[in-house]
Design an enzyme around this catalytic site. Sequence first.
Site, PDB file in Angstrom:
ATOM      1  N   HIS A 117       0.804  -1.222   0.000  1.00  0.00           N
ATOM      2  CA  HIS A 117       0.000   0.000   0.000  1.00  0.00           C
ATOM      3  C   HIS A 117       0.837   1.273   0.000  1.00  0.00           C
ATOM      4  O   HIS A 117       0.299   2.356   0.148  1.00  0.00           O
ATOM      5  CB  HIS A 117      -0.992   0.010   1.179  1.00  0.00           C
ATOM      6  CG  HIS A 117      -0.341  -0.017   2.539  1.00  0.00           C
ATOM      7  ND1 HIS A 117      -0.977   0.434   3.659  1.00  0.00           N
ATOM      8  CD2 HIS A 117       0.878  -0.440   2.935  1.00  0.00           C
ATOM      9  CE1 HIS A 117      -0.180   0.293   4.710  1.00  0.00           C
ATOM     10  NE2 HIS A 117       0.946  -0.233   4.296  1.00  0.00           N
ATOM     11  N   HIS A 118       2.160   1.157  -0.175  1.00  0.00           N
ATOM     12  CA  HIS A 118       3.007   2.348  -0.233  1.00  0.00           C
ATOM     13  C   HIS A 118       3.787   2.466  -1.537  1.00  0.00           C
ATOM     14  O   HIS A 118       4.239   3.557  -1.880  1.00  0.00           O
ATOM     15  CB  HIS A 118       4.017   2.346   0.924  1.00  0.00           C
ATOM     16  CG  HIS A 118       3.418   2.576   2.271  1.00  0.00           C
ATOM     17  ND1 HIS A 118       2.578   3.634   2.543  1.00  0.00           N
ATOM     18  CD2 HIS A 118       3.535   1.877   3.432  1.00  0.00           C
ATOM     19  CE1 HIS A 118       2.217   3.583   3.813  1.00  0.00           C
ATOM     20  NE2 HIS A 118       2.760   2.522   4.372  1.00  0.00           N
ATOM     21  N   ALA A 119       4.013   1.368  -2.239  1.00  0.00           N
ATOM     22  CA  ALA A 119       4.864   1.399  -3.433  1.00  0.00           C
ATOM     23  C   ALA A 119       4.330   2.353  -4.491  1.00  0.00           C
ATOM     24  O   ALA A 119       3.122   2.448  -4.712  1.00  0.00           O
ATOM     25  CB  ALA A 119       4.996  -0.008  -4.015  1.00  0.00           C
TER      26      ALA A 119
END
Length: 244
Positions: A189-191
């Site tokens: 959920h951050h890439a």
Amino acid sequence: TSQLSFEIMARDVEVAMEDLGFSDSDEGEEALFLEGVSAAEVDAVVDSDPLMKNIPTHERVGLVYDSRMEEHESDNSNHPERPARLRAIFRALEKNGLAQKCVRIPARAVVESELLSVHEADYVQLMCNLNKYSEAELRSMAKKMNSIYLSPGSSSSAMLAAGSVLEATERVCRGDLRSSVCVVRPPGHHAEPACAMGFCLFANVAVAASEACRRGWAKKILIVDWVYYSLPRIPLSIISFRSL
């Protein structure tokens, strides 16, 4: 409306243990809690509650768990995003009788064309072939990223994580299941489209949302992301990248 699959994220294995009521005196139970989970054990536990057998599958919750995602590992055995996190989550679900009530969803690897709905081609090629680099090269590569480590097993784990979220999402959108829980790692959920970040190699959630729209599984997507630290949530650059 279909419920989009979501990923379980533990804050840290120690914190998760405290939340479950483990104390320093529970060393024996803690060791059991963190020991490996075999494929045979997962098969025996998931969907083993006899009271669930009369409930139609399309009204039930699916569960993805596969120990092969533990192959993504750091040199630091105390890293918060370590293989034990995956085992801790499964043991928590089992301890509370939740895994037994779920329908098992088989894990699968994502294919590169699915990743391209969100990520740039050169980045996909790199992340899918990390096993071709030496450990020294992987450490050097990771140092250029934000809160990332890389290992020879990172590619296979990340591809399984992203593909499993996609598989669960399709089954929910198709109406085979009411909802699903994806116990996967590395998280997703951050890439960014061309950069790993915050323990995440691929944007599993964004890939699933993008593919759901592209393939007509869903018309509208709502992503709810609980984040208690300073890294960006589902990056806006990804959400707007393919006009979700």
